[in-house]
Structures are given as C-alpha cells and as structure tokens.
Design a protein around this motif. Structure first.
Motif, PDB file in Angstrom:
ATOM      1  N   LYS A 263       0.857  -1.189   0.000  1.00 44.65           N
ATOM      2  CA  LYS A 263       0.000   0.000   0.000  1.00 44.65           C
ATOM      3  C   LYS A 263       0.891   1.235   0.000  1.00 44.65           C
ATOM      4  CE  LYS A 263      -3.333   2.674   2.719  1.00 44.65           C
ATOM      5  NZ  LYS A 263      -4.146   2.741   3.956  1.00 44.65           N
ATOM      6  N   ALA A 264       0.678   2.106  -0.988  1.00 44.93           N
ATOM      7  CA  ALA A 264       1.338   3.408  -1.045  1.00 44.93           C
ATOM      8  C   ALA A 264       0.230   4.452  -1.022  1.00 44.93           C
ATOM      9  CB  ALA A 264       2.193   3.536  -2.299  1.00 44.93           C
ATOM     10  N   GLY A 265      -0.068   4.968   0.156  1.00 51.72           N
ATOM     11  CA  GLY A 265      -1.231   5.840   0.321  1.00 51.72           C
ATOM     12  C   GLY A 265      -0.981   7.307   0.097  1.00 51.72           C
ATOM     13  N   ASP A 266       0.285   7.706  -0.108  1.00 51.38           N
ATOM     14  CA  ASP A 266       0.606   9.126  -0.264  1.00 51.38           C
ATOM     15  C   ASP A 266       1.977   9.243  -0.930  1.00 51.38           C
ATOM     16  OD1 ASP A 266       1.067  11.880   0.029  1.00 51.38           O
ATOM     17  OD2 ASP A 266       0.089  11.958   1.975  1.00 51.38           O
ATOM     18  N   PHE A 267       2.091  10.115  -1.930  1.00 54.10           N
ATOM     19  CA  PHE A 267       3.376  10.350  -2.578  1.00 54.10           C
ATOM     20  C   PHE A 267       3.910  11.749  -2.276  1.00 54.10           C
ATOM     21  CE2 PHE A 267       2.500   6.980  -6.039  1.00 54.10           C
ATOM     22  CZ  PHE A 267       3.216   6.024  -5.324  1.00 54.10           C
ATOM     23  N   SER A 268       3.551  12.273  -1.118  1.00 55.22           N
ATOM     24  CA  SER A 268       4.042  13.597  -0.749  1.00 55.22           C
ATOM     25  C   SER A 268       5.558  13.637  -0.792  1.00 55.22           C
ATOM     26  CB  SER A 268       3.563  13.966   0.665  1.00 55.22           C
ATOM     27  OG  SER A 268       4.179  15.173   1.096  1.00 55.22           O
ATOM     28  N   GLY A 269       6.087  14.734  -1.330  1.00 56.53           N
ATOM     29  CA  GLY A 269       7.529  14.898  -1.403  1.00 56.53           C
ATOM     30  C   GLY A 269       8.093  15.700  -0.251  1.00 56.53           C
ATOM     31  N   LEU A 274       7.337  12.132   3.675  1.00 64.10           N
ATOM     32  CA  LEU A 274       8.429  11.600   2.880  1.00 64.10           C
ATOM     33  C   LEU A 274       9.365  10.739   3.728  1.00 64.10           C
ATOM     34  CD1 LEU A 274       9.968  11.374   0.233  1.00 64.10           C
ATOM     35  CD2 LEU A 274      11.103  13.536   0.768  1.00 64.10           C
ATOM     36  N   GLY A 275       9.606  11.151   4.954  1.00 64.65           N
ATOM     37  CA  GLY A 275      10.442  10.364   5.849  1.00 64.65           C
ATOM     38  C   GLY A 275       9.838   9.004   6.142  1.00 64.65           C
ATOM     39  N   GLU A 276       8.522   8.986   6.346  1.00 62.95           N
ATOM     40  CA  GLU A 276       7.827   7.717   6.579  1.00 62.95           C
ATOM     41  C   GLU A 276       7.925   6.820   5.347  1.00 62.95           C
ATOM     42  OE1 GLU A 276       3.318   6.082   7.678  1.00 62.95           O
ATOM     43  OE2 GLU A 276       3.722   8.245   7.591  1.00 62.95           O
ATOM     44  N   ALA A 277       7.793   7.432   4.176  1.00 61.15           N
ATOM     45  CA  ALA A 277       7.886   6.674   2.926  1.00 61.15           C
ATOM     46  C   ALA A 277       9.287   6.102   2.737  1.00 61.15           C
ATOM     47  CB  ALA A 277       7.523   7.569   1.747  1.00 61.15           C
ATOM     48  N   GLU A 278      10.301   6.924   2.969  1.00 60.26           N
ATOM     49  CA  GLU A 278      11.686   6.480   2.796  1.00 60.26           C
ATOM     50  C   GLU A 278      12.009   5.298   3.703  1.00 60.26           C
ATOM     51  OE1 GLU A 278      13.847  10.675   1.453  1.00 60.26           O
ATOM     52  OE2 GLU A 278      13.570  10.206   3.575  1.00 60.26           O
ATOM     53  N   LYS A 279      11.538   5.355   4.923  1.00 58.70           N
ATOM     54  CA  LYS A 279      11.758   4.248   5.869  1.00 58.70           C
ATOM     55  C   LYS A 279      11.074   2.983   5.369  1.00 58.70           C
ATOM     56  CE  LYS A 279      10.960   2.822  10.664  1.00 58.70           C
ATOM     57  NZ  LYS A 279      10.346   3.198  11.963  1.00 58.70           N
ATOM     58  N   PHE A 280       9.829   3.124   4.882  1.00 57.21           N
ATOM     59  CA  PHE A 280       9.077   1.973   4.371  1.00 57.21           C
ATOM     60  C   PHE A 280       9.759   1.376   3.148  1.00 57.21           C
ATOM     61  CE2 PHE A 280       5.855   0.450   1.308  1.00 57.21           C
ATOM     62  CZ  PHE A 280       5.370  -0.639   2.029  1.00 57.21           C
ATOM     63  N   ASP A 305       7.551  13.177  -7.644  1.00 56.74           N
ATOM     64  CA  ASP A 305       8.489  12.119  -8.034  1.00 56.74           C
ATOM     65  C   ASP A 305       9.539  11.869  -6.965  1.00 56.74           C
ATOM     66  OD1 ASP A 305       7.174  11.823 -10.421  1.00 56.74           O
ATOM     67  OD2 ASP A 305       8.553  13.088 -11.563  1.00 56.74           O
ATOM     68  N   ARG A 306       9.800  12.854  -6.149  1.00 59.07           N
ATOM     69  CA  ARG A 306      10.786  12.696  -5.075  1.00 59.07           C
ATOM     70  C   ARG A 306      10.450  11.507  -4.187  1.00 59.07           C
ATOM     71  NH1 ARG A 306      11.975  17.358  -0.498  1.00 59.07           N
ATOM     72  NH2 ARG A 306      13.838  16.425   0.434  1.00 59.07           N
ATOM     73  N   ASN A 307       9.171  11.248  -4.066  1.00 58.33           N
ATOM     74  CA  ASN A 307       8.683  10.105  -3.289  1.00 58.33           C
ATOM     75  C   ASN A 307       8.473   8.892  -4.193  1.00 58.33           C
ATOM     76  OD1 ASN A 307       6.865   8.222  -2.034  1.00 58.33           O
ATOM     77  ND2 ASN A 307       6.231   9.782  -0.586  1.00 58.33           N
ATOM     78  N   SER A 308       7.653   9.055  -5.207  1.00 66.16           N
ATOM     79  CA  SER A 308       7.226   7.911  -6.015  1.00 66.16           C
ATOM     80  C   SER A 308       8.353   7.277  -6.823  1.00 66.16           C
ATOM     81  CB  SER A 308       6.080   8.318  -6.945  1.00 66.16           C
ATOM     82  OG  SER A 308       6.481   9.329  -7.842  1.00 66.16           O
ATOM     83  N   GLY A 333      -5.138  10.380  -7.582  1.00 66.02           N
ATOM     84  CA  GLY A 333      -4.930  11.579  -8.373  1.00 66.02           C
ATOM     85  C   GLY A 333      -3.483  11.957  -8.591  1.00 66.02           C
ATOM     86  N   SER A 334      -3.291  12.854  -9.542  1.00 64.54           N
ATOM     87  CA  SER A 334      -2.031  13.541  -9.772  1.00 64.54           C
ATOM     88  C   SER A 334      -0.853  12.578  -9.961  1.00 64.54           C
ATOM     89  CB  SER A 334      -1.784  14.513  -8.613  1.00 64.54           C
ATOM     90  OG  SER A 334      -0.785  15.446  -8.925  1.00 64.54           O
ATOM     91  N   ASN A 335       0.164  12.692  -9.124  1.00 64.64           N
ATOM     92  CA  ASN A 335       1.365  11.868  -9.274  1.00 64.64           C
ATOM     93  C   ASN A 335       1.069  10.383  -9.141  1.00 64.64           C
ATOM     94  OD1 ASN A 335       4.110  10.679  -7.847  1.00 64.64           O
ATOM     95  ND2 ASN A 335       4.540  12.262  -9.371  1.00 64.64           N
ATOM     96  N   ALA A 336       0.022  10.022  -8.386  1.00 67.73           N
ATOM     97  CA  ALA A 336      -0.361   8.605  -8.269  1.00 67.73           C
ATOM     98  C   ALA A 336      -0.936   8.086  -9.578  1.00 67.73           C
ATOM     99  CB  ALA A 336      -1.366   8.424  -7.132  1.00 67.73           C
ATOM    100  N   GLU A 337      -1.652   8.934 -10.311  1.00 65.32           N
ATOM    101  CA  GLU A 337      -2.148   8.549 -11.631  1.00 65.32           C
ATOM    102  C   GLU A 337      -0.983   8.362 -12.600  1.00 65.32           C
ATOM    103  OE1 GLU A 337      -6.129  10.636 -12.727  1.00 65.32           O
ATOM    104  OE2 GLU A 337      -5.025  12.081 -11.509  1.00 65.32           O
TER     105      GLU A 337
END
Length: 421
Positions: A263-269, A274-280, A305-308, A333-337
């Motif tokens: 599950k990738a629920g947010d691509f916030s940069g 972003l820190g939570e994403a990087e750890k995951f 894109d910094r996240n995704s 939406g947006s970057n997730a699309e």
C-alpha cells in the motif's frame, strides 16, 4: 467588560470585513463580483491550461465565458458569486487549478469561544443561503428515495445529515443541512450545490465541514455514496472502494505464498510523510516479493516524483516475470495517476478498480493570488506534463472495473488465482 484579548480578536475579524469589498447587508453577505471575475479571467488567460486549451482560439474561450459573465453583478450574494467564479475556472481543463475561500479561520480556532463568536460575524460564515421551506417535510420526502437516486438523505459520519434535492430551475442539486452537530453549521443552511458532469461524477461546490471555507470538489457517486465528500445514504454500507489497512499510509503484507501486497497511500515529497515513505521503502528492499504483486494506490491523491520515484525503481528492478496489479479508485490523483501509467508501460501492470481522478497533467508551483474582494483566492498551476494531457479531466481507465458491492482486494486476489490456473 471585554478583555484585551477579546477586543484584539474582535478587531482582527472586523478588519477582515472592512478591508474587503464584501459587505453584510441585512444578514446577507454580498460582494463586488464583476471585479473579482475580471481579475480571475486575467489570471486564467496567463495559465498553462488556457494556453494549451485555447491556443489560436481565444474567441472560443470568450464565447464560453459570455453567458457566465452575464450572471455577475457589481454587488451580488457571495455564494452566487462564488458559483460564477468556479464555473469560470471550469472553462480550462485543469483539475489542479482552483478558486476557493480566503479563509482566516482554521479548525484549531474552534476551541476558542471568543474567536468562534467573532468568526460567526464575518461574511464567510454568513455566505450560505438558508432553506425557506418545511425542513421536516423535505427530510421525509428525501428519505423515501432509492439508493441509486441522487436525491436523498446522506450522512457524514454521526455529525452531519444532508439532504440532496433537485433544483427545479436547473439541472443542479442543492445540498441542505438537515441535522448538524458541527459547530459552524446549523439546520436549514445550504451546504452547497452539486453539478453532475457524467460518468457517475459531480462537481460539489460546498463549504468545508470543519471551517466553512468554500471549495470545489470533484466527486464520484456510486451505490448511494459521494466518495470524495464522505457522504453516504447507508452508514452501515461498507465502502469497498477505499484502500485497505486504513491505519497505515504505507504497508506491506504477504497475502499468500503467491501474492504480495504493497500500500502506497501518499506520494508527498515533503517531510514528515516523505520520511515515513523512505523508511518503508528501505524496509521493502529486504522483503521477498511473490510472483504476483498488488500495489494499492486507492485514495492516493498524489505528491511528487521525489517520493514515487523511489518505489518505482524498486518495482522496476523486480524480476521480469513478476505479475503486477495496481488498484486505483476515483480518489487516485495527480502523481499517483502518473505512477499507475508508468507501471503499466514499464511492467505491463494490470490496472483495476475505477477511473481515476483526472488531475494528472499539471503541477502547482505556488501561484496564489487574492481576488480584489479579499474573499477569494485563486491557485493556478504553472507546469504542464504533455505526456499526460489526454488523461486530464478524464482519468486513467482501469483494465478491469471492480464491483463496488464486493471487497476490491479479494476481487483482485480472485483474478490472480484465475490467471494462475
């Protein structure tokens, strides 16, 4: 006697009214709408979307604008003016650009009785019309509507009950507060309107539940539920279209020996997300991913894109024979699309769910302007992604639409099992 703090707060909100060209006349908030509209049109004509949509055809834009502009007057009710401004913004095909209320109030201020009392004297608070009919009769009539009908009684959790009724003078639907436990809304107020735009979708022009700030929200409608508004007729109905593992923004699960789930629920940069994403993502690198992988992008509103890009690189480096399945919904939406499309091209991913939001081809870069009335803001995108223009306002169509009455994750697993036979 008022304390110094109370006086300061009162003067603050009074200043907001006096600095604006809006006024409160006989408890009716009004505004110099023509001035705001002219300002908005000038801003729109400098936007990337306008240049793309009306290049070499400026007269077409002016022709479409003319009947909208004819509604604007030098002094008109704020809510009516806001509808004119939103309708004007809809002339460009750009879901990122938005006109909304210039709010000076946030949810935290609800905790301060003095600030709340002062806010209730402002134009923003008083801009929403009141229903003049019999509220009880309206509720009784709407409660008889079938679940598949737009009209009916809807619930936003336990705090708000809204009646949606067809406007006899237009093709729109009016949203009326039938019951409220929210501090800013009272029974009989008009929460907003709904404009249907096909494909079981609508544009809701409403006041925020929490702050009463006017905002436009594109929402899907299915099985008696407006997905982006958190409004549903039957509160017991399970919303299978929502992403799984609701408590986690990012999640990995081994669903079976043959199926892995991400599950990738947010691509916030931006941090902390972003820190939570990087750890995951770092933890994900050490996972053994099965031959079939489900990537859940439902309700991922985008980011950058910094996240995704981190996740994309991980997935791109997986074995070539891995079967990839991407779950999307109308709130993807947006970057997730963009991410879903990239996976389809790079890994032959199968996209499942429902058509995405369609806010995909533009980026917001901080161009925010306050309209002359000081009551509204316009936020215009400034970067265009040409490769995604055909999806703007349309969304990404799934390879397989999923059934809203059944668990989407289980439906995907069943599809995988069928393909494995």
């Amino acid at each position: 006697m008022k304390t110094a703090l109370k006086i300061k707060i009162s003067l603050y909100f009074l200043g907001l009214i006096l600095l604006s060209t809006c006024s409160l006349m006989a408890q009716q908030a009004t505004c110099a709408c023509k001035q705001d509209l002219n300002f908005l049109v000038k801003k729109i004509k400098k936007s990337s979307a306008y240049k793309n949509d009306f290049r070499g055809a400026k007269e077409v834009f002016d022709q479409k604008l003319s009947p909208i502009a004819s509604k604007a007057t030098s002094q008109m009710p704020l809510f009516d003016c806001y509808l004119v401004l939103v309708e004007t913004m809809q002339l460009i095909n750009d879901r990122h650009s938005i006109v909304y209320g210039n709010a000076k109030f946030d949810a935290e201020m609800l905790k301060d009785e003095d600030k709340l009392a002062a806010f209730k004297e402002t134009a923003l608070f008083k801009m929403y019309p009141n229903f003049s009919g019999d509220l009880e009769r309206l509720q009784n009539n709407l409660s008889k509507k079938a679940v598949e009908e737009i009209e009916g009684v809807y619930h936003a959790g336990r705090s708000l009950e809204v009646g949606v009724v067809k406007d006899n003078l237009s093709e729109d639907y009016t949203m009326i507060v039938l019951r409220s436990q929210l501090p800013l809304w009272k029974e009989g107020e008009q929460l907003g309107i709904l404009k249907l735009n096909g494909q079981n979708r609508a544009l809701a022009v409403i006041g925020s539940y929490a702050t009463k700030t006017p905002v436009p929200i594109t929402t899907g409608f299915k099985n008696g539920e407006f997905m982006s508004l958190n409004l549903k007729k039957d509160t017991a109905q399970i919303s299978y279209w929502r992403s799984a593992f609701a408590d986690n923004t990012y999640h990995f699960e081994q669903l079976s020996p043959e199926v892995s789930y991400i599950k990738a629920g947010d691509f916030s940069g931006f941090y902390p997300v972003l820190g939570e994403a990087e750890k995951f993502y770092e933890e994900l690198k050490g996972k053994a991913i099965a031959d079939n992988l489900i990537v859940d992008l439902r309700n991922n509103g985008g980011g950058g894109d910094r996240n995704s890009d981190i996740l994309f690189e991980i997935l791109e480096n997986q074995k070539n024979d891995m079967q990839l399945f991407v779950l999307v919904n109308q709130n993807t939406g947006s970057n997730a699309e963009q991410f879903a499309i990239r996976l389809k091209k790079a890994k032959a991913a199968t996209i499942l769910g429902d058509r995405t939001k369609g806010a995909i081809a533009y980026e917001l870069k901080g161009d925010i302007s306050i309209l002359p009335s000081n009551f509204f803001k316009v936020y215009l995108s400034s970067k265009r992604h040409r490769e995604y223009l055909s999806y703007e306002g349309v969304g990404v169509k799934p390879d397989l639409y999923l059934d809203y009455s059944k668990d989407w994750l289980k439906q995907t697993q069943n599809l995988i099992q069928e393909r494995m036979k």
